[in-house]
Structure formats: C-alpha cells, structure tokens
Write a protein that holds these residues in place. Sequence first.
Motif, PDB file in Angstrom:
ATOM      1  N   CYS A  62      37.329  38.272  20.079  1.00  0.00           N
ATOM      2  CA  CYS A  62      37.738  38.979  21.291  1.00  0.00           C
ATOM      3  C   CYS A  62      36.735  40.094  21.566  1.00  0.00           C
ATOM      4  N   HIS A  63      36.127  40.060  22.722  1.00  0.00           N
ATOM      5  CA  HIS A  63      35.083  41.037  23.056  1.00  0.00           C
ATOM      6  C   HIS A  63      35.619  42.017  24.086  1.00  0.00           C
ATOM      7  N   ILE A  64      35.460  43.303  23.806  1.00  0.00           N
ATOM      8  CA  ILE A  64      35.981  44.325  24.708  1.00  0.00           C
ATOM      9  C   ILE A  64      34.847  44.903  25.533  1.00  0.00           C
ATOM     10  N   PHE A  65      35.075  45.048  26.830  1.00  0.00           N
ATOM     11  CA  PHE A  65      34.070  45.653  27.695  1.00  0.00           C
ATOM     12  C   PHE A  65      34.784  46.675  28.565  1.00  0.00           C
ATOM     13  N   SER A  66      34.390  47.935  28.385  1.00  0.00           N
ATOM     14  CA  SER A  66      35.035  48.990  29.150  1.00  0.00           C
ATOM     15  C   SER A  66      34.159  49.290  30.363  1.00  0.00           C
ATOM     16  N   GLU A  67      34.593  48.837  31.530  1.00  0.00           N
ATOM     17  CA  GLU A  67      33.761  48.943  32.743  1.00  0.00           C
ATOM     18  C   GLU A  67      34.656  48.853  33.974  1.00  0.00           C
ATOM     19  N   THR A  68      34.255  49.549  35.035  1.00  0.00           N
ATOM     20  CA  THR A  68      35.054  49.449  36.260  1.00  0.00           C
ATOM     21  C   THR A  68      34.272  48.860  37.430  1.00  0.00           C
ATOM     22  N   LEU A  69      32.956  48.803  37.316  1.00  0.00           N
ATOM     23  CA  LEU A  69      32.176  48.225  38.422  1.00  0.00           C
ATOM     24  C   LEU A  69      32.126  46.714  38.252  1.00  0.00           C
ATOM     25  N   MET A 128      27.555  36.117  28.795  1.00  0.00           N
ATOM     26  CA  MET A 128      28.329  35.787  27.605  1.00  0.00           C
ATOM     27  C   MET A 128      29.007  34.420  27.697  1.00  0.00           C
ATOM     28  N   MET A 129      29.350  34.004  28.919  1.00  0.00           N
ATOM     29  CA  MET A 129      30.084  32.763  29.168  1.00  0.00           C
ATOM     30  C   MET A 129      31.264  32.572  28.212  1.00  0.00           C
ATOM     31  N   PRO A 130      32.284  33.440  28.333  1.00  0.00           N
ATOM     32  CA  PRO A 130      33.441  33.307  27.442  1.00  0.00           C
ATOM     33  C   PRO A 130      34.311  32.103  27.833  1.00  0.00           C
ATOM     34  N   ASP A 131      35.298  31.803  27.005  1.00  0.00           N
ATOM     35  CA  ASP A 131      36.251  30.727  27.344  1.00  0.00           C
ATOM     36  C   ASP A 131      37.356  31.256  28.241  1.00  0.00           C
ATOM     37  N   LEU A 132      37.545  32.586  28.175  1.00  0.00           N
ATOM     38  CA  LEU A 132      38.622  33.209  28.947  1.00  0.00           C
ATOM     39  C   LEU A 132      38.210  34.640  29.259  1.00  0.00           C
ATOM     40  N   MET A 133      38.515  35.089  30.488  1.00  0.00           N
ATOM     41  CA  MET A 133      38.228  36.483  30.803  1.00  0.00           C
ATOM     42  C   MET A 133      39.520  37.146  31.264  1.00  0.00           C
ATOM     43  N   ILE A 134      39.740  38.383  30.798  1.00  0.00           N
ATOM     44  CA  ILE A 134      40.935  39.142  31.186  1.00  0.00           C
ATOM     45  C   ILE A 134      40.459  40.440  31.813  1.00  0.00           C
ATOM     46  N   VAL A 135      40.989  40.791  32.978  1.00  0.00           N
ATOM     47  CA  VAL A 135      40.572  42.017  33.653  1.00  0.00           C
ATOM     48  C   VAL A 135      41.790  42.914  33.831  1.00  0.00           C
ATOM     49  N   ASP A 136      41.755  44.078  33.182  1.00  0.00           N
ATOM     50  CA  ASP A 136      42.904  45.005  33.199  1.00  0.00           C
ATOM     51  C   ASP A 136      42.421  46.329  33.767  1.00  0.00           C
ATOM     52  N   GLU A 183      41.126  50.730  32.298  1.00  0.00           N
ATOM     53  CA  GLU A 183      42.155  51.752  32.158  1.00  0.00           C
ATOM     54  C   GLU A 183      42.051  52.500  30.858  1.00  0.00           C
ATOM     55  N   GLU A 184      41.782  51.749  29.798  1.00  0.00           N
ATOM     56  CA  GLU A 184      41.739  52.369  28.485  1.00  0.00           C
ATOM     57  C   GLU A 184      40.329  52.248  27.939  1.00  0.00           C
ATOM     58  N   SER A 185      39.990  53.141  27.019  1.00  0.00           N
ATOM     59  CA  SER A 185      38.672  53.049  26.406  1.00  0.00           C
ATOM     60  C   SER A 185      38.714  51.923  25.372  1.00  0.00           C
ATOM     61  N   ALA A 186      37.526  51.488  24.968  1.00  0.00           N
ATOM     62  CA  ALA A 186      37.452  50.414  23.973  1.00  0.00           C
ATOM     63  C   ALA A 186      38.182  50.838  22.689  1.00  0.00           C
ATOM     64  N   ARG A 187      38.102  52.134  22.371  1.00  0.00           N
ATOM     65  CA  ARG A 187      38.768  52.625  21.157  1.00  0.00           C
ATOM     66  C   ARG A 187      40.289  52.499  21.277  1.00  0.00           C
ATOM     67  N   GLN A 188      40.793  52.834  22.452  1.00  0.00           N
ATOM     68  CA  GLN A 188      42.251  52.716  22.663  1.00  0.00           C
ATOM     69  C   GLN A 188      42.695  51.262  22.531  1.00  0.00           C
ATOM     70  N   VAL A 189      41.878  50.366  23.075  1.00  0.00           N
ATOM     71  CA  VAL A 189      42.228  48.945  22.975  1.00  0.00           C
ATOM     72  C   VAL A 189      42.225  48.521  21.509  1.00  0.00           C
ATOM     73  N   LYS A 190      41.244  49.018  20.764  1.00  0.00           N
ATOM     74  CA  LYS A 190      41.161  48.669  19.347  1.00  0.00           C
ATOM     75  C   LYS A 190      42.398  49.180  18.594  1.00  0.00           C
ATOM     76  N   MET A 191      42.839  50.398  18.950  1.00  0.00           N
ATOM     77  CA  MET A 191      44.027  50.937  18.290  1.00  0.00           C
ATOM     78  C   MET A 191      45.245  50.079  18.588  1.00  0.00           C
TER      79      MET A 191
END
Length: 456
Positions: free
Chosen positions: A148-155, A166-174, A128-136
Amino acid sequence: MASSVKQKTVWYCTNCGNEFPQWMGKCPSCGEWNTLTEHKTVTGSRHQVRRDSVPGEGKRPRRLAEIDSTSDARISLCNGEVDRILGGGIVEGSLVLIGGEPGIGKSTLSLQIPLGCPSLKTLYVTGEESARQVKMRADRLGGDCSNCHIFSETLIENVIVQAREMMPDLMIVDSVQTMFTQTAESTPGSVTQIREVAAILLRFAKETGIPVILIGHITKEGYIAGPKVLEHIVDVVLQFEGDDRGAYRVLRSIKNRFGSTSELAVFEMTGNGLRQVSNPSEMLIPMHEAGLSGTAVAAMLDGTRPFLFEVQALVSSAVYATAQRSATGFDVRRLNMLLAVLERRAGFKLAQKDVFLNIAGGLKVSEPACDLAVISSVLSSNFDFPIPAVTCFAGEIGLSGEIRPVPQLDRRISEAARLGFSRIFVSSFSSMDLTPSGIEVVKVADVPQLVRTLFK
Ligand code: TYD
Ligand code: MG
C-alpha cells in the motif's frame, strides 16, 4: 488550443449542484433560496475534457453487434461485503464514489481495503491527513501494509503523474473535496473543482483500466453540492451511513452501472477498524426476554438478502398542545400516514399522544414492508402490551387500513424461521409457494384484524 480558451461565468446551486447561465434568487431545480454562487470556468479546457472523456471506447461510432459484451473484468477487494455490494468485485477502469458524513468511517474503510488485500498494489492518495497520520491509523487497523503506497497530495495533476508512473492495481482518493485542479479557477471543494477533479479521475480510470475509489463528504442533511453533482459522472455510488453514537454502519449502493442498487452491507465499528457483519439479523435483534412493550421485529429484504431488525416505539400523552412525532431511521411522513390510518380505520385516538419511533442499530429503512412492524410496535406501546419475542412481521399498510402483500415473502419467512421465530404476520392476500416447518404464518387482512389477533 490556448486561443480557443474562453472565460465563462456560470452559477451553481450549492444545494443541488445544478448549473445556470444567470443568477436567480431561488434555485429553479431544488427550490432553495439564495444558494446560487458564481463560478468562472475556462470553456476551452472543459470541452477538451468532455470530448475525450471516455477514451478507449473508440473514437468512431460502431455497430452494436461488433461490440464485445463479455462481462467486465472484476477485481476482488478481499472484503466480502464490499465485493458483494459492488456486484462481485470492483470493475476495471471504474470510478466508485463512497459518500458519507464526516466521521462515519470512510477513511477507515478505504484504508482497510488495501491493508486486507496485499496482493493489490494500491495507491492511497490523502488530501486530508498526513502520511504519518495514515500510518498511525494503519497501525491501529493492523493488516499487511507492504503493498500500500501513501501519497499526500492535493493537486490532482500531480496525483495523475505519480499514478501513471506507478500504475497501481487500485487507486483511492481521500477526499474529492480536498483535491483541486489548475484548470478551474475556484477554491478546492467548490462545485467546479469537484466536477473537474472527478472528470480527470474518470478519464484516468478509463484510459488506464485502473479502478479508482473516490471519497466524498456529505453533510447531515445528506445533500451537498459535491457528491450530488458527482452522481452522474461516476459509475458507482456507495453511501456510508449509520448512527455515529451506535457502532453499526450501513454501506448502501445507490447507483451501480455494473450491478444491483438495492444491496446493503453492514459493518461494526470496533477499536481496530470496521468488522464485516455478514449476518445482520443476528446483530440487529437483541433477543431480550419477552415483556417489553413497544418493540416489534420486521422482516426486511435488502436487495437479494432478507434480514430482520427491531422497531421500537414509545407512545405517551402529549406534553405540548401539538403532539410530537419523531422517527429515527424511518420516514416521519410515512409514520404520520400510518398513524392517520390507525386513527381513521381502526379508531385509535392518537391525536393527543406523542409518538417516537426508532429503528434499532442506527439503520435507515424505507421498505414499505416494515409498515406492519411499525404499527404493531406503536399499538404495543399504546396498550402497554408486549408482543411475544418470537413474533415478526412483513406487510405493507394501505390507506384504507388493508394489509398488502410484500415481494419475496418466502425468503423472509425462511429467514425468520432460521432465526428461531415461531410466528410471522403477513397479508392475507399473500401468495406463498411453501411454508417452512417450525413457523406459524398468521394471515391478516386489515388493521382491526391485526389488533384482534395480536393483542387478544
Ligand atoms: P474516519 O474513517 O476517519 O471517518 P471519515 O473518513 O468518514 O470522516 O472514522 C473516524 C471515526 O471512527 C472516529 O470517530 C474514530 C473511529 N474509529 C474507530 O472507532 N476505530 C478505529 O479503528 C478507527 C480507525 C476509527
Ligand atoms: Mg476521512
């Protein structure tokens, strides 16, 4: 595999999300008209997803006795309220859906989790938001963004590739509505896409053991095809609700495969994020001076925790021929029933009166134990007779005007006493083990007796 792939047309109801083999004018499931829309699906790939949708569980039937039942490993999200509502942390490999109206604070909450928990390596996927918006936003929220790693992607296929690497400990999809998969042939946000995306994420979570938090939008009506069709796919459904004018937000668990569903957490939206309100009673009862008519305090129980909140009523002469009844945070049909009970069983003429009811703090309540506070606030406004601020209520009203007992009364009474209330009205049919000192328990059997005791 490609040879078995077939195109199939199905019809989905955009209201309730149910699937039908043919078009119909009225949805047989929810009764809405003109809501069925056509979708083409590729049957081969769908079945493939289904067959191994719970991997890691073994491909053969096993004896129940052989299955290890030691409790699931839980990961703390370093957020006391969210952990509590999940049943003590997020379960490894679980898929958690957080639903709510746009603007309620889902992105804020889901970003605050990794920022407050730098020990977890988190992948935050934003469609929904760009990586920059998330950073702000992260700058505004404060906290530690080192892990915290940000990935801006819809596919979604790309998301899975990155997540496996990356095998994170937690993944969040917004959010689920912005993600899409190449295997289904419809636009992002459609029912088919939402289902497929969720199925892919579920498979990922079960295979890798990485918990996934999925955000989903729900419209004002609280009923959109998207999250509704997801409810049976995901392990946990948390609903984020509240009054967008007020600062309070309630996170409610409506499905939890690993815990209780009656839990509730309260947050306050501040200038820099959501603040946990670990003792909601103190926030939800403005301790104003006695002298305001139309307010009554109810002692409610949310899951395991008692808390108190204020019910406000306004009764005035009807402006139009038909009296208006409106309720915020309370079921208006239940209000109508309570007013009918007052009319028939206690002789109050409310037919010519407009009745407005409001639950303070933007809270939504459905527990019948609030009935007694609701009718007391209505009566107080009707008589313009204030209820003393140190009084609270816990009781259900029956159709014949009787006041019925409510579960776990002892805990409600203790909480009321702890908060400094000196009088609580309960059903005279209640059984109690012990009464804490410092609070008077007034037992009433029916509405007329309540009126005589309260407004004498
Ligand atoms: P958001 O998390 O973007 O909502 P959602 O993802 O559910 O659509 O929340 C947006 C609202 O919250 C927006 O109106 C601004 C407000 N807000 C604050 O009041 N304080 C804050 O620190 C942040 C980040 C947002
Ligand atoms: Mg958002």
